[in-house]
Motif scaffolding. Sequence first.
Motif, PDB file in Angstrom:
ATOM      1  N   ASN A 109     -50.926-100.965  86.805  1.00  0.00           N
ATOM      2  CA  ASN A 109     -52.274 -99.805  85.797  1.00  0.00           C
ATOM      3  C   ASN A 109     -52.777 -98.785  85.080  1.00  0.00           C
ATOM      4  OD1 ASN A 109     -53.100-101.986  88.343  1.00  0.00           O
ATOM      5  ND2 ASN A 109     -54.450-100.202  89.217  1.00  0.00           N
ATOM      6  N   ILE A 110     -51.777 -98.077  84.198  1.00  0.00           N
ATOM      7  CA  ILE A 110     -51.524 -97.567  83.373  1.00  0.00           C
ATOM      8  C   ILE A 110     -51.472 -97.823  82.750  1.00  0.00           C
ATOM      9  CG2 ILE A 110     -50.676 -95.061  82.458  1.00  0.00           C
ATOM     10  CD1 ILE A 110     -51.003 -94.318  85.277  1.00  0.00           C
ATOM     11  N   ALA A 111     -50.106 -98.824  82.123  1.00  0.00           N
ATOM     12  CA  ALA A 111     -49.977 -99.519  81.117  1.00  0.00           C
ATOM     13  C   ALA A 111     -51.071-100.646  80.883  1.00  0.00           C
ATOM     14  CB  ALA A 111     -48.526-100.356  81.374  1.00  0.00           C
ATOM     15  N   TYR A 112     -50.589-101.042  81.974  1.00  0.00           N
ATOM     16  CA  TYR A 112     -52.371-102.531  80.817  1.00  0.00           C
ATOM     17  C   TYR A 112     -53.952-101.808  80.206  1.00  0.00           C
ATOM     18  CZ  TYR A 112     -55.341-106.423  80.444  1.00  0.00           C
ATOM     19  OH  TYR A 112     -56.401-107.383  80.665  1.00  0.00           O
ATOM     20  N   ALA A 113     -54.108-100.185  81.167  1.00  0.00           N
ATOM     21  CA  ALA A 113     -55.500-100.290  80.929  1.00  0.00           C
ATOM     22  C   ALA A 113     -54.783 -99.187  79.405  1.00  0.00           C
ATOM     23  CB  ALA A 113     -55.593 -98.835  81.482  1.00  0.00           C
ATOM     24  N   HIS A 114     -54.143 -98.626  79.070  1.00  0.00           N
ATOM     25  CA  HIS A 114     -53.626 -98.108  77.859  1.00  0.00           C
ATOM     26  C   HIS A 114     -53.353 -98.766  76.843  1.00  0.00           C
ATOM     27  CE1 HIS A 114     -54.005 -94.028  78.533  1.00  0.00           C
ATOM     28  NE2 HIS A 114     -53.583 -93.960  79.684  1.00  0.00           N
ATOM     29  N   ARG A 115     -52.993-100.369  77.111  1.00  0.00           N
ATOM     30  CA  ARG A 115     -53.057-100.628  76.505  1.00  0.00           C
ATOM     31  C   ARG A 115     -54.393-101.849  75.503  1.00  0.00           C
ATOM     32  NH1 ARG A 115     -51.001-107.099  75.940  1.00  0.00           N
ATOM     33  NH2 ARG A 115     -51.340-106.769  78.396  1.00  0.00           N
ATOM     34  N   GLN A 116     -55.462-101.948  76.606  1.00  0.00           N
ATOM     35  CA  GLN A 116     -56.076-102.729  76.114  1.00  0.00           C
ATOM     36  C   GLN A 116     -56.810-101.274  75.235  1.00  0.00           C
ATOM     37  OE1 GLN A 116     -56.306-105.629  76.572  1.00  0.00           O
ATOM     38  NE2 GLN A 116     -58.142-106.002  77.675  1.00  0.00           N
ATOM     39  N   ALA A 117     -57.049-100.042  75.642  1.00  0.00           N
ATOM     40  CA  ALA A 117     -57.576 -98.955  75.512  1.00  0.00           C
ATOM     41  C   ALA A 117     -57.431 -98.922  73.419  1.00  0.00           C
ATOM     42  CB  ALA A 117     -57.344 -97.852  76.072  1.00  0.00           C
ATOM     43  N   ALA A 118     -55.731 -98.688  73.485  1.00  0.00           N
ATOM     44  CA  ALA A 118     -55.085 -99.242  72.320  1.00  0.00           C
ATOM     45  C   ALA A 118     -55.629 -99.977  71.344  1.00  0.00           C
ATOM     46  CB  ALA A 118     -53.810 -99.016  72.138  1.00  0.00           C
ATOM     47  N   PHE A 119     -55.608-101.778  71.707  1.00  0.00           N
ATOM     48  CA  PHE A 119     -56.751-102.492  71.198  1.00  0.00           C
ATOM     49  C   PHE A 119     -57.687-102.277  70.971  1.00  0.00           C
ATOM     50  CE2 PHE A 119     -59.076-106.231  72.830  1.00  0.00           C
ATOM     51  CZ  PHE A 119     -58.838-106.965  70.942  1.00  0.00           C
ATOM     52  N   LEU A 120     -58.504-101.959  71.697  1.00  0.00           N
ATOM     53  CA  LEU A 120     -60.009-101.949  71.334  1.00  0.00           C
ATOM     54  C   LEU A 120     -59.950-100.894  69.986  1.00  0.00           C
ATOM     55  CD1 LEU A 120     -61.034-101.801  74.016  1.00  0.00           C
ATOM     56  CD2 LEU A 120     -61.458-103.604  72.712  1.00  0.00           C
ATOM     57  N   ARG A 121     -59.311 -99.571  70.266  1.00  0.00           N
ATOM     58  CA  ARG A 121     -59.016 -98.638  69.165  1.00  0.00           C
ATOM     59  C   ARG A 121     -58.569 -99.078  67.621  1.00  0.00           C
ATOM     60  NH1 ARG A 121     -61.538 -94.043  71.544  1.00  0.00           N
ATOM     61  NH2 ARG A 121     -60.634 -93.134  73.537  1.00  0.00           N
ATOM     62  N   ARG A 122     -57.171 -99.878  68.049  1.00  0.00           N
ATOM     63  CA  ARG A 122     -56.842-100.592  66.500  1.00  0.00           C
ATOM     64  C   ARG A 122     -58.116-101.407  66.433  1.00  0.00           C
ATOM     65  NH1 ARG A 122     -52.571-101.411  68.883  1.00  0.00           N
ATOM     66  NH2 ARG A 122     -53.392-103.834  69.600  1.00  0.00           N
ATOM     67  N   LEU A 123     -58.612-102.214  66.991  1.00  0.00           N
ATOM     68  CA  LEU A 123     -59.434-103.465  66.184  1.00  0.00           C
ATOM     69  C   LEU A 123     -61.081-102.426  65.628  1.00  0.00           C
ATOM     70  CD1 LEU A 123     -60.571-106.500  66.236  1.00  0.00           C
ATOM     71  CD2 LEU A 123     -61.863-105.802  68.206  1.00  0.00           C
ATOM     72  N   ALA A 124     -61.610-101.762  66.118  1.00  0.00           N
ATOM     73  CA  ALA A 124     -62.430-100.317  65.514  1.00  0.00           C
ATOM     74  C   ALA A 124     -61.841 -99.754  63.943  1.00  0.00           C
ATOM     75  CB  ALA A 124     -62.323 -99.297  66.625  1.00  0.00           C
ATOM     76  N   ASP A 125     -60.625 -99.184  63.962  1.00  0.00           N
ATOM     77  CA  ASP A 125     -59.960 -98.611  63.051  1.00  0.00           C
ATOM     78  C   ASP A 125     -59.996 -99.851  62.056  1.00  0.00           C
ATOM     79  OD1 ASP A 125     -60.055 -96.447  64.262  1.00  0.00           O
ATOM     80  OD2 ASP A 125     -57.378 -96.454  64.891  1.00  0.00           O
ATOM     81  N   VAL A 126     -59.608-101.541  62.084  1.00  0.00           N
ATOM     82  CA  VAL A 126     -59.594-102.229  61.524  1.00  0.00           C
ATOM     83  C   VAL A 126     -61.402-102.699  60.859  1.00  0.00           C
ATOM     84  CG1 VAL A 126     -58.928-104.798  61.354  1.00  0.00           C
ATOM     85  CG2 VAL A 126     -56.910-103.468  62.702  1.00  0.00           C
ATOM     86  N   PHE A 127     -62.157-103.140  61.896  1.00  0.00           N
ATOM     87  CA  PHE A 127     -63.468-102.825  61.275  1.00  0.00           C
ATOM     88  C   PHE A 127     -63.689-101.955  60.493  1.00  0.00           C
ATOM     89  CE2 PHE A 127     -64.335-105.303  65.063  1.00  0.00           C
ATOM     90  CZ  PHE A 127     -63.441-106.473  64.834  1.00  0.00           C
TER      91      PHE A 127
END
Length: 1144
Positions: A1059-1077
């Motif tokens: 649970n922790i791994a998946y939640a943090h992976r999703q959060a990292a993806f969203l933050r990375r996407l925001a940084d790319v934008f």
Amino acid sequence: MSRPTARGRRKKNERTAISDEDEAPEGSLDMDIVHERHSRVGHDGQTARITTFHKLPPSPTKPTRPSFQLLAPPSDFFEENTSIDTAADVPPLTQDEEIVYDLLQKQPRKMRASLILIHRSKDNPLLQWVDLKKPQSYLDELILLEGRADYQQDILCISCGGREGLYRCRDCFTDDLFCKTCLVDAHQDLPLHRVESQMWNGMFFEHETLKALGLRIQLGHGKLKEGQRQRCRNPARAVNDDFVVIDTYGIHEVGLDFCECSSAHPHDIQLLRARWYPSTSTSPRSAATFNVLRRFHLITLESKGSVSEFYKSIARETDNTGTRTVRDRYDEFARMTREWRHLQMLKRAGRGHDPAGVASTKPGECALLCPACPQPGKNLPADWEKAPREKRFLYALFLALDANFRMRRKKVSNEADDPSLGDGWSFFVRTAPYYDYLARYWKEKQDRSTCVAHDAVDKPDRESRGTASSGIATVDCARHNMKRPNAVGDLQLGERYMNMDYILVMGLAGSEVCQLFVSYDIACQWHKHLWERMKRFPLDIRLHEGKHYCVFLVPKFHLPAHIEACNVKFSFHLTRFVGMTDGEAPERGWSVINPLAGATAEMGPGNRRDTINDAFNDTNHKKILGLGKWVLDRLRIAVTELIEASAEFEELEESIRSLGGEDDLEEWRAEVETWEEDPQATNPFVSRAARKTVAEVRREMAVEAGEEDELEGLTAAEEMHPTELITMGLQLEELQRTLNFDMQRVGNHPTQDQQANMTERTNKLRRKILTWMDSQVLFMPHVALLRAEEDRARMKISATQTQPGIQVQHMSLWLPSALKGSTQCEDDLYEYEFRLREAQAHEALDALRNNLLVRTHLYKYKDRWVRGVKSNTRIGTKIEGVEERVRRVSERYRGARRALEGLGRRLDRQEWQKTLRPLKPEDVRGMPRALFSDPERKKLMMRKGLQARKQADAARRQARARMSWIWLRPGVEDEDAGEGGMNEALRIEWAKTRARFMRRAEEVDLLEEESRRILQFLRWRADRWEESANKRPQVPEGAFKLPTHIAFAPKHAAYAEGNIAYAHRQAAFLRRLADVFETQWENNASFIEMGRLAIGVIPQDPESESGLGLAGADEDTGAEEDGTVEHEDELPVAPRAVPPRPST
């Protein structure tokens, strides 16, 4: 050696040479080659073209690319090029160059020069592949691999070296040969590889399975012990030792052992731990690997293929000859793929992290939301509801409704046998409440359309034989083309209001946004009784007329099909606060989803909804990933067009002022602002002239004729009224004029088809005129005498004519306006023609002005944007078409005015001459160029000095003098044009130019706000994922205490870590996407500021905007606790922004 390059054919008495001081390039990969060409005339009078090659070092910031490779040309090539130095050494040719060299020798001498260069990096790779004889060599390699290839001499096993190597694996990286034992040992962790065994006769390899070779797969014991997998002491074979696994490599029969130890997991869980998805939850006999399920999911989302097509490809991968039996697991695979899609939806929606579990999923919770749309509590400022009136449109929802009748479903299965796995959890509305609502109001009849005959309104119950659902209806985000949660529903019999009402209400349920712009193809009819129909819904979800401010619009592409009134009232172009939104978002989405129609038409209701839900979620996901480029592209276009529209509007106003139209501008501006505040006020975009059209006059005359026939009976013609006679005469006159123009365009040398067409049209028109003449004599007997005189006059000169007679387009119709002297007819006929002629002249004048405006804009577009022969030809053809229309309507006006002169004398009516003046050739011109973007005038205005101002004043006076009377108000002379005499055509053009400018300004504001919302939403969603990592705190009593960040019992620690791994992976993806934008948009702020400075808007201090979220990103924006905003008048606002107008 220096080698020449040749381009095309050489001119006579010319030869090519290379200068002695520089050598030609030799294909060096570390140098860039720049060549310079010049000509030199020798003593013999011949011209030599000299090519000098300069070697430049490669760019340090750009990777080097293979350059041109020059080949040595054939020896006889230099026979006619005596100035070329052939004494230098020639480097040896490679094998590929030898092939091309051979090709050169086979070509004629004139063709060799064009084949000397091989472009290794930019030339056509396919042709190069063919020219280098690669098909033969590649084919040889493919056939070679059918045998033992490089291992032909290896007789013993590559692993043990003691036994004969008879087996190899098709899926391993090498083709090493193994013995049976070593091959099985090597594939303990690769049980789904495909192996081949060599036949006893040593002729070829044949298929073999690892199960037949003795490989057993043990589940439940994954740990290694001394390099070997642990074997279960109490294994249990699959049912009948018959287990089938579907993988990307094919359909495999495997030997499978489950673990039956006391601590063993159930069989289906053991399969899942091995990343094999079980076909059933109890006693599974087949499974599909996660890899094949992922592959199926992605391929079908992109290709919109069916489960059957994908499964057949896997079966053919197993055996494509039809000589071996492949286990049929299609039904099982279809069931597994549906469950897999459902689980992926739940996983990505965070339902596995909810303490309440999957069963507590709320409606629409599994749908991906649009990050750019206003989502209160997620991406809006804390005080967004207190924004000033000029900024409310930034927090409005733009919605688009539409129906798709290609997504129909046949009568297959039913809700009981095939329900949805997550009814109402994503995009489709919940089934039971939806059908209950439809059942209550199914017999309700819809009002007939007051617009054009829309089938969706007048024929909502269109034929839907053999279908359980005639299509689907959706509510989309109109700006970003994303589906909204709980905003999709099945249609039963066409497109009915009740269906659209329900999905709109469900799509807005729970949203706090109260300002809506709703686009719908038939919004002009659908919105009329919407507020009454809203009373059918519960109070907590219905739209309230006093609370929700709705502006109803028709998409831009569909609007021209509506009546003229709708084209103004429901236009995106003319409505405030919509930016450049076009309302056509659903149409773009249908092009993506329509390929899925073939697969879903044969599905049951639940499976179909689940499949469409999954496809919509995927389209939303891809659009979210593309928001960075979408905003960047739209913003660049919007700012550029804003500057252009501002310049155009400013110059138009300045030119009108220079012609003395300051009072007109003030009047027009007040009028358009009043209309924007109150749609019931006078519309500035509509012509208010009291003139009637020809169609209106014909209708009035037809009504009068009907009343007269009822009172007095039919006329002498018995089948025709005088009004019909005059109307038909004018139509025949127009046909004559059109035929004459067309024959002039054809010229003196028409083609056979053109001759045939013209002859047919001439014959038809002649028959129509002769028939009409027979009726005319009954109403105008004196016309027969006039025609007899014409015939006698033609007979006198017929001897001099090569073709006696008169052409049909020149035949005199002798309408009342053409009668002269004592030849007269009834006064009613004069009156009827006068009314029609006056309307015809006004219509022609309006058409002339419109065509001249179109021509002006086409010329502007051509001068600014069109480059190249092809584009210039296209725009030239369009301009020529407009010119032809200008000539035709001008002639129509002149003909109508000539008729009015004669009719006016007969009826003693001259008032029409004030508005319908003589149209001279010099009058047929557009507005003065000073009224448009004149580059020369703009340069004058930007210069300083008295002389420049004098020249500018002279240009204005000259423009006023050139003003044609057609652009002035009725009765205003040319010299009075500067005293409020502007024509309403100019007023409408000014209003439209202003609207274009304001839409661009609003678009820039919307994009700026949307980019801020996107970043805030992505980071908000990342925060929610991180918060969900530690949820589900069900810890059994007495359990071992874990660290505070893991709230699970020891035996559940693995679940907690997942649970922790998946939640943090999703959060990292969203933050990375925001940084790319954010990186993509790093120059957006300066670009917007540059655009606003260009139009004269001074940017304000961002600190003064923080309370409104215009520069801030979240709740911590520094706003006052009470939500009030200071210095409200300093905020940068959109030009002339006003609150949205409520629906009428």
